[in-house]
Scaffold this motif. Structure first.
Motif, PDB file in Angstrom:
ATOM      1  N   THR A   1       0.829  -1.200   0.000  1.00 36.24           N
ATOM      2  CA  THR A   1       0.000   0.000   0.000  1.00 36.24           C
ATOM      3  C   THR A   1       0.868   1.256   0.000  1.00 36.24           C
ATOM      4  OG1 THR A   1      -0.142   0.200   2.423  1.00 36.24           O
ATOM      5  CG2 THR A   1      -1.808  -1.178   1.335  1.00 36.24           C
TER       6      THR A   1
ATOM      7  N   GLY B   1      -1.869   4.325   2.788  1.00 36.22           N
ATOM      8  CA  GLY B   1      -2.948   3.431   3.195  1.00 36.22           C
ATOM      9  C   GLY B   1      -3.954   4.020   4.157  1.00 36.22           C
ATOM     10  N   ASP B   2      -3.663   5.187   4.729  1.00 34.72           N
ATOM     11  CA  ASP B   2      -4.606   5.796   5.664  1.00 34.72           C
ATOM     12  C   ASP B   2      -5.862   6.332   4.975  1.00 34.72           C
ATOM     13  OD1 ASP B   2      -3.016   5.256   7.834  1.00 34.72           O
ATOM     14  OD2 ASP B   2      -2.017   7.209   7.822  1.00 34.72           O
TER      15      ASP B   2
ATOM     16  N   ARG C   1      -6.217   0.802   4.504  1.00 32.62           N
ATOM     17  CA  ARG C   1      -5.681  -0.430   3.961  1.00 32.62           C
ATOM     18  C   ARG C   1      -4.350  -0.796   4.596  1.00 32.62           C
ATOM     19  NH1 ARG C   1      -8.840  -4.100   2.614  1.00 32.62           N
ATOM     20  NH2 ARG C   1      -9.608  -4.183   0.496  1.00 32.62           N
ATOM     21  N   ARG C   2      -4.195  -2.094   4.935  1.00 35.98           N
ATOM     22  CA  ARG C   2      -2.969  -2.607   5.527  1.00 35.98           C
ATOM     23  C   ARG C   2      -2.603  -3.933   4.869  1.00 35.98           C
ATOM     24  NH1 ARG C   2      -3.228   1.787   6.951  1.00 35.98           N
ATOM     25  NH2 ARG C   2      -3.094   2.727   9.024  1.00 35.98           N
ATOM     26  N   GLU C   3      -1.322  -4.196   4.785  1.00 37.79           N
ATOM     27  CA  GLU C   3      -0.881  -5.473   4.232  1.00 37.79           C
ATOM     28  C   GLU C   3      -1.443  -6.625   5.062  1.00 37.79           C
ATOM     29  OE1 GLU C   3       3.334  -5.655   3.667  1.00 37.79           O
ATOM     30  OE2 GLU C   3       3.418  -3.696   2.691  1.00 37.79           O
TER      31      GLU C   3
ATOM     32  N   GLN D   1      -4.579  -7.678   4.715  1.00 40.42           N
ATOM     33  CA  GLN D   1      -6.038  -7.637   4.623  1.00 40.42           C
ATOM     34  C   GLN D   1      -6.483  -8.286   3.315  1.00 40.42           C
ATOM     35  OE1 GLN D   1      -6.944  -3.449   4.959  1.00 40.42           O
ATOM     36  NE2 GLN D   1      -6.942  -3.492   7.194  1.00 40.42           N
TER      37      GLN D   1
END
Length: 214
Positions: free
Chosen positions: A40, A43-44, A48-50, A52
């Motif tokens: 990402t 990602g904020d 989104r986070r790795e 997911q």
């Protein structure tokens, strides 16, 4: 991370840095559907986070009426905190033509609402593009992508040995992600899991009852 997606990291970084912190870029590896987010930038924007998984791939992309030539652009959605996001997604295929990933760009356009007149050319968007009808018809490309997703989801869990509860959780995951919106998905899932269609329908009734779905 699939090697093709790794090669797209510089492009993701370039886009994110060019358009600033309101622009999020997400790389999905569909060979690992339940942990598809592998990279990402900013990602904020949507959190989104790795590690997911994908959320809108089936409903907003594959079943979008304007999904052509492996991409859908300028569809919109709202975050849980009410911000408006304009999104575009492209499928990533390997040398054999198999879909292995998705390249997504999400832009927070909330602040632009007050500048709509000046920025009208920047904001072409499709309203209400989400799919709401079950078992919608799909073209061959969409069916192929969803079939591959099903294969990857089922094969990833089969290695561990499956209990009835495992089967229910797998069906719940696929239902949440919109897999069963695509016509023929139940047949494909039943074949992959080695179960009857009646059993799959029963599992769906169970998980939808627990989730309060109609």
């Amino acid at each position: 991370m699939h090697v093709l997606l790794k090669s797209l990291i510089p492009i993701a970084e370039t886009i994110g840095k060019t358009f600033g912190n309101r622009c999020e870029v997400v790389l999905h590896d569909l060979t690992i559907p339940e942990k598809s987010v592998v990279y990402t930038v900013n990602g904020d924007v949507t959190g989104r986070r790795e590690g997911q998984t994908f959320d809108r791939l089936v409903r907003s992309v594959l079943l979008n009426k304007n999904f052509t030539r492996d991409y859908a652009v300028n569809y919109t959605f709202e975050t849980e905190d009410g911000r408006r996001i304009k999104s575009s997604s492209s499928l990533v295929r390997d040398e054999a033509g198999e879909v292995v990933g998705v390249f997504c760009v999400n832009y927070d356009i909330t602040f632009m609402k007050t500048l709509h007149d000046e920025l009208e050319l920047f904001l072409p968007m499709q309203e209400d593009s989400s799919v709401i009808c079950p078992e919608m018809a799909a073209d061959q490309d969409v069916t192929t992508v969803v079939d591959t997703l099903i294969d990857n989801i089922v094969s990833g869990r089969k290695k561990q040995g499956l209990t009835k509860q495992d089967n229910l959780e797998m069906i719940r995951f696929m239902d949440d992600k919109g897999i069963f919106l695509v016509k023929g998905a139940i047949d494909k899932v039943a074949a992959c899991m080695g179960l009857s269609k009646v059993t799959i329908y029963g599992y769906l009734d169970t998980v939808r009852g627990k989730n309060g779905k109609s």
